[in-house]
Design a protein around this motif. Structure first.
Motif, mmCIF file in Angstrom:
data_model
loop_
_atom_site.group_PDB
_atom_site.id
_atom_site.type_symbol
_atom_site.label_atom_id
_atom_site.label_comp_id
_atom_site.label_asym_id
_atom_site.label_seq_id
_atom_site.Cartn_x
_atom_site.Cartn_y
_atom_site.Cartn_z
ATOM 1 N N MET A 24 0.837 -1.194 0.000
ATOM 2 C CA MET A 24 0.000 0.000 0.000
ATOM 3 C C MET A 24 0.875 1.247 0.000
ATOM 4 O O MET A 24 1.819 1.354 0.782
ATOM 5 N N ASP A 25 0.536 2.184 -0.867
ATOM 6 C CA ASP A 25 1.155 3.510 -0.849
ATOM 7 C C ASP A 25 0.132 4.507 -0.324
ATOM 8 O O ASP A 25 -1.063 4.391 -0.620
ATOM 9 N N ILE A 26 0.604 5.472 0.446
ATOM 10 C CA ILE A 26 -0.274 6.477 1.026
ATOM 11 C C ILE A 26 0.304 7.855 0.748
ATOM 12 O O ILE A 26 1.451 8.137 1.105
ATOM 13 N N ILE A 27 -0.477 8.709 0.109
ATOM 14 C CA ILE A 27 -0.096 10.104 -0.111
ATOM 15 C C ILE A 27 -0.982 10.957 0.782
ATOM 16 O O ILE A 27 -2.209 10.835 0.751
ATOM 17 N N THR A 28 -0.357 11.803 1.585
ATOM 18 C CA THR A 28 -1.098 12.682 2.484
ATOM 19 C C THR A 28 -1.010 14.110 1.983
ATOM 20 O O THR A 28 0.091 14.631 1.774
ATOM 21 N N LEU A 29 -2.169 14.735 1.818
ATOM 22 C CA LEU A 29 -2.222 16.106 1.312
ATOM 23 C C LEU A 29 -3.098 16.948 2.237
ATOM 24 O O LEU A 29 -4.332 16.858 2.189
ATOM 25 N N PRO A 30 -2.510 17.760 3.102
ATOM 26 C CA PRO A 30 -3.325 18.657 3.928
ATOM 27 C C PRO A 30 -4.055 19.657 3.044
ATOM 28 O O PRO A 30 -3.466 20.259 2.151
ATOM 29 N N VAL A 31 -5.349 19.815 3.306
ATOM 30 C CA VAL A 31 -6.173 20.709 2.498
ATOM 31 C C VAL A 31 -6.980 21.634 3.401
ATOM 32 O O VAL A 31 -7.226 21.335 4.568
ATOM 33 N N THR A 32 -7.393 22.740 2.850
ATOM 34 C CA THR A 32 -8.217 23.773 3.476
ATOM 35 C C THR A 32 -7.472 24.465 4.616
ATOM 36 O O THR A 32 -6.387 24.043 5.029
ATOM 37 N N ALA A 33 -8.102 25.513 5.126
ATOM 38 C CA ALA A 33 -7.528 26.258 6.254
ATOM 39 C C ALA A 33 -7.467 25.426 7.519
ATOM 40 O O ALA A 33 -6.764 25.779 8.480
ATOM 41 N N PHE A 34 -8.168 24.291 7.538
ATOM 42 C CA PHE A 34 -8.178 23.420 8.709
ATOM 43 C C PHE A 34 -7.063 22.366 8.660
ATOM 44 O O PHE A 34 -6.978 21.524 9.556
ATOM 45 N N SER A 35 -6.217 22.414 7.628
ATOM 46 C CA SER A 35 -5.114 21.440 7.467
ATOM 47 C C SER A 35 -5.623 20.008 7.654
ATOM 48 O O SER A 35 -5.055 19.219 8.407
ATOM 49 N N LEU A 77 -5.509 18.747 -5.461
ATOM 50 C CA LEU A 77 -5.628 17.293 -5.405
ATOM 51 C C LEU A 77 -5.539 16.674 -6.797
ATOM 52 O O LEU A 77 -4.868 15.652 -6.995
ATOM 53 N N ILE A 78 -6.181 17.275 -7.781
ATOM 54 C CA ILE A 78 -6.144 16.727 -9.134
ATOM 55 C C ILE A 78 -4.724 16.754 -9.691
ATOM 56 O O ILE A 78 -4.258 15.773 -10.291
ATOM 57 N N VAL A 79 -4.014 17.855 -9.489
ATOM 58 C CA VAL A 79 -2.635 17.953 -9.975
ATOM 59 C C VAL A 79 -1.769 16.868 -9.347
ATOM 60 O O VAL A 79 -0.974 16.208 -10.029
ATOM 61 N N GLU A 80 -1.908 16.665 -8.037
ATOM 62 C CA GLU A 80 -1.103 15.644 -7.355
ATOM 63 C C GLU A 80 -1.448 14.251 -7.871
ATOM 64 O O GLU A 80 -0.553 13.444 -8.163
ATOM 65 N N ILE A 81 -2.726 13.968 -8.003
ATOM 66 C CA ILE A 81 -3.141 12.642 -8.468
ATOM 67 C C ILE A 81 -2.636 12.372 -9.877
ATOM 68 O O ILE A 81 -2.154 11.271 -10.181
ATOM 69 N N GLN A 82 -2.705 13.373 -10.728
ATOM 70 C CA GLN A 82 -2.280 13.174 -12.119
ATOM 71 C C GLN A 82 -0.769 13.033 -12.263
ATOM 72 O O GLN A 82 -0.287 12.611 -13.313
ATOM 73 N N SER A 83 -0.024 13.352 -11.228
ATOM 74 C CA SER A 83 1.425 13.201 -11.269
ATOM 75 C C SER A 83 1.871 11.777 -10.950
ATOM 76 O O SER A 83 3.055 11.459 -11.018
ATOM 77 N N HIS A 84 0.921 10.910 -10.620
ATOM 78 C CA HIS A 84 1.223 9.515 -10.292
ATOM 79 C C HIS A 84 0.528 8.587 -11.285
ATOM 80 O O HIS A 84 -0.504 8.925 -11.862
ATOM 81 N N ASN A 85 1.084 7.434 -11.445
ATOM 82 C CA ASN A 85 0.523 6.437 -12.351
ATOM 83 C C ASN A 85 -0.530 5.625 -11.597
ATOM 84 O O ASN A 85 -0.323 4.478 -11.217
#
Length: 213
Positions: A1-12, A38-46
């Motif tokens: 399993m690979d896990i990518i964590t992306l903090p989003v919004t002002a609430f991190s 999120l879309i940019v990050e996802i599209q950078s991975h296969n």
């Protein structure tokens, strides 16, 4: 399993991209906002997005779910149907927190305790964990000993219970019965803040032990 964590919004808020290494199938878990990021990050991975998974209905966890589901042409899955009132109240939530308006929407699939969500070869067992909100669920992947807990428990803390239909005693019971019963080395991926492990929280979390100070 690979896990990518992306903090989003002002609430991190920790949006997670969960990836099956074998199939490269993936799920977006609790996308609270920042759709373009999120879309940019996802599209950078296969990877191939197969679903959007939600732990509960608070805006900082679901704000981008509908747009991402439409973009990737996938279903929104979860949480438990007891969260319906929070989805009804999404416009009110946005106004309350001073965020961009989000129209009410509903998951394509509500989940129940004991069901399993598949992401490629990964199997996430659904555990109902009310208290922070009544329909909150968590996702446990036994093979890799990882659990995505939303706002049920954090490193050294627990979720708030002062929102409508929150219940502090119920939350602690959920944590003890559904999280702390997992193997000690299970990695806890919380909705905010750093990751932790079951053993660490069982020993040191003051909200569980009752030992403050």
């Amino acid at each position: 399993m690979d896990i990518i964590t992306l903090p989003v919004t002002a609430f991190s808020q920790n949006c997670r991209i969960i990836i099956c290494q074998t199939t490269r199938h993936a799920a977006i878990v609790d996308p609270g906002g920042d759709v373009d990021k999120l879309i940019v990050e996802i599209q950078s991975h296969n990877i191939e997005i197969k679903s959007v998974l939600l732990t509960h209905g608070h805006l900082d966890h679901v704000g981008a779910a509908k747009q991402l589901a439409q973009h990737f042409e996938v279903n929104i899955i979860g949480p438990h149907e007891d969260e319906r009132f929070w989805f009804d109240a999404l416009p009110m939530q946005a106004q309350m927190f001073g965020l961009q308006v989000v129209e009410s929407f509903y998951p394509d699939v509500w989940l129940k305790h004991g069901e399993v969500c598949k992401v490629g070869n990964l199997n996430f067992a659904v555990r109902h964990c009310p208290g922070h909100t009544p329909g909150h669920i968590i996702f446990y992947e036994q093979t890799h000993q990882v659990v995505l807990v939303g706002d049920v428990i954090f490193k050294g803390s627990v979720g708030r219970t002062d929102f409508p239909k929150g219940d502090a005693a119920q939350l602690i019971d959920s944590i003890k019965s559904q999280v702390l019963t997992l193997p000690d080395e299970t990695l806890i991926l919380s909705g905010h803040g750093p990751d932790t492990k079951v053993a660490q929280e069982r020993i040191s979390n003051p909200f569980i032990s009752g030992k403050f100070g």
